[in-house]
Design an enzyme around this catalytic site. Structure first.
Site, PDB file in Angstrom:
ATOM      1  N   ALA A 101       0.789  -1.099  -0.036  1.00 51.47           N
ATOM      2  CA  ALA A 101      -0.056   0.020   0.006  1.00 51.47           C
ATOM      3  C   ALA A 101       0.969   1.164   0.201  1.00 51.47           C
ATOM      4  O   ALA A 101       0.508   2.229  -0.386  1.00 51.47           O
ATOM      5  CB  ALA A 101      -0.888   0.092   1.162  1.00 51.47           C
ATOM      6  N   THR A 102       2.178   1.106   0.690  1.00 52.73           N
ATOM      7  CA  THR A 102       2.891   2.376   0.389  1.00 52.73           C
ATOM      8  C   THR A 102       3.182   2.726  -0.966  1.00 52.73           C
ATOM      9  O   THR A 102       3.243   3.973  -1.281  1.00 52.73           O
ATOM     10  CB  THR A 102       4.268   2.122   1.087  1.00 52.73           C
ATOM     11  N   ASN A 181      -5.714   4.025  10.646  1.00 55.39           N
ATOM     12  CA  ASN A 181      -4.942   2.781  11.185  1.00 55.39           C
ATOM     13  C   ASN A 181      -4.741   2.900  12.614  1.00 55.39           C
ATOM     14  O   ASN A 181      -4.214   1.894  13.264  1.00 55.39           O
ATOM     15  CB  ASN A 181      -3.750   2.432  10.300  1.00 55.39           C
ATOM     16  N   GLN A 211      -7.021  -0.718   6.196  1.00 52.41           N
ATOM     17  CA  GLN A 211      -7.552  -1.140   7.398  1.00 52.41           C
ATOM     18  C   GLN A 211      -9.008  -1.452   7.164  1.00 52.41           C
ATOM     19  O   GLN A 211      -9.592  -1.752   8.074  1.00 52.41           O
ATOM     20  CB  GLN A 211      -7.479  -0.169   8.330  1.00 52.41           C
ATOM     21  N   SER A 231      -3.523  -3.765   0.796  1.00 58.12           N
ATOM     22  CA  SER A 231      -2.223  -4.356   1.159  1.00 58.12           C
ATOM     23  C   SER A 231      -2.747  -5.862   1.599  1.00 58.12           C
ATOM     24  O   SER A 231      -3.512  -6.191   2.124  1.00 58.12           O
ATOM     25  CB  SER A 231      -1.400  -3.685   2.142  1.00 58.12           C
ATOM     26  N   HIS A 233      -0.470  -7.873   3.461  1.00 53.56           N
ATOM     27  CA  HIS A 233      -0.234  -8.485   4.958  1.00 53.56           C
ATOM     28  C   HIS A 233      -0.950  -7.986   5.717  1.00 53.56           C
ATOM     29  O   HIS A 233      -0.644  -8.303   7.140  1.00 53.56           O
ATOM     30  CB  HIS A 233       1.398  -8.114   5.052  1.00 53.56           C
ATOM     31  N   THR A 269       8.625  -7.506 -13.914  1.00 53.25           N
ATOM     32  CA  THR A 269       8.006  -8.751 -13.971  1.00 53.25           C
ATOM     33  C   THR A 269       7.236  -8.996 -12.722  1.00 53.25           C
ATOM     34  O   THR A 269       7.663  -8.704 -11.540  1.00 53.25           O
ATOM     35  CB  THR A 269       9.274  -9.879 -14.108  1.00 53.25           C
ATOM     36  N   CYS A 355       5.098   2.019  11.035  1.00 53.70           N
ATOM     37  CA  CYS A 355       5.790   2.854   9.859  1.00 53.70           C
ATOM     38  C   CYS A 355       6.518   4.209  10.538  1.00 53.70           C
ATOM     39  O   CYS A 355       7.487   4.527   9.913  1.00 53.70           O
ATOM     40  CB  CYS A 355       4.791   3.046   8.788  1.00 53.70           C
TER      41      CYS A 355
HETATM   42  N1  PMP Z   1      -2.130   2.574   4.702  1.00 55.00           N
HETATM   43  C1  PMP Z   1      -2.327   2.172   6.027  1.00 55.00           C
HETATM   44  C2  PMP Z   1      -3.806   2.615   6.669  1.00 55.00           C
HETATM   45  C3  PMP Z   1      -1.695   1.362   6.757  1.00 55.00           C
HETATM   46  O1  PMP Z   1      -2.224   0.847   7.841  1.00 55.00           O
HETATM   47  C4  PMP Z   1      -0.604   0.967   6.124  1.00 55.00           C
HETATM   48  C5  PMP Z   1       0.358   0.022   6.797  1.00 55.00           C
HETATM   49  N2  PMP Z   1       0.685   0.206   8.041  1.00 55.00           N
HETATM   50  C6  PMP Z   1      -0.299   1.225   4.875  1.00 55.00           C
HETATM   51  C7  PMP Z   1      -0.705   2.078   4.240  1.00 55.00           C
HETATM   52  C8  PMP Z   1       1.085   0.842   4.311  1.00 55.00           C
HETATM   53  O2  PMP Z   1       1.117  -0.352   3.678  1.00 55.00           O
HETATM   54  P1  PMP Z   1       2.302  -1.375   3.142  1.00 55.00           P
HETATM   55  O3  PMP Z   1       2.578  -2.045   4.602  1.00 55.00           O
HETATM   56  O4  PMP Z   1       1.614  -2.610   2.595  1.00 55.00           O
HETATM   57  O5  PMP Z   1       3.260  -0.552   2.526  1.00 55.00           O
END
Ligand code: PMP
Length: 370
Positions: A101-102, A181, A211, A231, A233, A269, A355
């Site tokens: 998601a980043t 989050n 989330q 995302s 994970h 890829t 993060c």
């Molecule tokens: N957006 C939100 C609301 C998140 O909670 C997170 C993960 N902490 C991210 C973006 C980033 O996701 P990723 O770890 O897949 O880069």
């Protein structure tokens, strides 16, 4: 119970619980671990592991190769795209796989801003977005865009009207999350979409759905957004894979150049094993979403009730927040100290967004807390 120091020092996020028992030395006692940090990341599900293993061992071709090995990988990739699209509630052509998601958030913000820069200069977002949106918006500000960071209310909510107020004729992009989050605040995305388009029809609307995905039932095509980040994970898939929903007809610019993969929006890829694991996790989590939501809502209710009965505990999450997240302060006790004390009891929580790694929470600051 605790010294009332008057300072906000302790924030715990309680996400969906995952309990398991470990056999201790000698085998005659059990240590119960209580993982309450599923907003930071989740354990990878066995079905996701199996899907990745199969893709690595059996479907290892390059999806762009024209021979049978390549075609097999391409077909698996398309099947995964179909699955993720089904869970998101969109067409498979609208799903672009990314590294998480980043990247999806960066692609959405830079991609939309660069595609629309001739039409206007203003970007509207919130002051409690994930750091990948805040920092990308901050970078766009240094490139000459005007960025409005709309703050949440002191109670952690953020009304749609407040976001719409910041939108003007010059606005090209609005980016707001569905579920915050750190607090669990749920934003009314359909209403934000309606209000901002009433003020400006041309604006692109991006939503960070990380989330909310597989936790709150929604169909992305009905939310009124143009772009959405998710995302793997956070839903029992592996780290390093995610997706960006790009509504049909919406054009944004890529961040990377060099290949025709993902319709040239995300060249390179494709990581087929990670994508296969993502799709398996999404399918399983979507199936379990409703029963899990009921269970988590009950756990959250009990936890809130018991915490509220303790001296010096302040609940920071709004009352109607997502049940997967609970943010609290224990006055007079530093969050890291509490985090490690709980860890010794086998209880895992966060003292802030993973993060941000120990930085004071920009989310609580935006609410006006010390
Ligand atoms: N957006 C939100 C609301 C998140 O909670 C997170 C993960 N902490 C991210 C973006 C980033 O996701 P990723 O770890 O897949 O880069």
């Amino acid at each position: 119970m605790f010294e009332l120091g008057g300072h906000l020092v302790y924030n715990v996020f309680v996400y969906d619980t995952l309990f398991w028992q470990k056999s201790g030395i000698g085998g005659n006692y059990f240590f119960m671990e209580c993982y309450l940090d599923n907003g930071a990341t989740t354990a990878v599900s066995p079905s996701a592991v199996a899907a990745a293993k199969r893709a690595m061992e059996e479907v290892w071709g390059n999806p762009s190769s024209l021979h049978r090995r390549g075609i097999d990988a391409f077909l698996l990739l398309q099947q995964c795209r179909e699955t993720v699209a089904g869970v998101l509630g969109c067409d498979r052509e609208e799903v672009t796989f990314t590294s998480g998601a980043t990247e999806s958030n960066n692609l959405a913000l830079f991609g939309a801003a660069r595609a629309k820069k001739r039409r206007g200069n203003r970007i509207v977002t919130t002051a409690f977005e994930h750091s990948s949106v805040i920092a990308a918006a901050g970078k766009l500000e240094t490139e000459g865009f005007e960025v409005i960071f709309v703050p949440p209310e002191p109670d952690g909510t953020l009304p749609a009207e407040k976001i719409a107020q910041a939108v003007d004729e010059n606005t090209i992009l609005v980016s707001t999350m569905l579920v915050n989050n750190e607090l669990g605040t749920v934003l009314d995305i359909p209403k934000i979409g309606r209000l901002i388009r009433r003020k400006n029809k041309e604006v692109l609307f991006h939503c960070d759905g990380v989330q909310a995905f597989c936790k709150i039932p929604f169909k992305v095509s009905r939310l009124g957004v143009d772009l959405m980040s998710v995302s793997a994970h956070k839903i029992h898939g592996p780290k390093g894979v995610g997706a960006l929903y790009v509504k049909k007809g919406v054009r944004i610019q890529p961040l990377l150049y060099g290949g025709a993969q993902e319709k040239k929006l995300r060249p390179g890829t494709e990581g087929v094993p990670m994508i296969a694991a993502f799709a398996a996790a999404a399918q399983e989590s979507a199936q379990k979403m409703l029963p899990s939501q009921e269970k988590v809502a009950e756990l959250n209710r009990v936890l809130r009730e018991r915490l509220a009965a303790l001296d010096g505990v302040v609940l920071n999450s709004p009352a109607d927040a997502s049940p997967y997240i609970l943010n609290l302060s224990v006055l007079g006790i530093r969050s890291e100290i509490m985090l490690h004390a709980l860890e010794e009891q086998g209880i895992y929580v966060s003292s802030g967004s993973a993060c941000a790694k120990g930085e004071p929470s920009h989310v609580l600051s935006a609410m006006g807390m010390e």
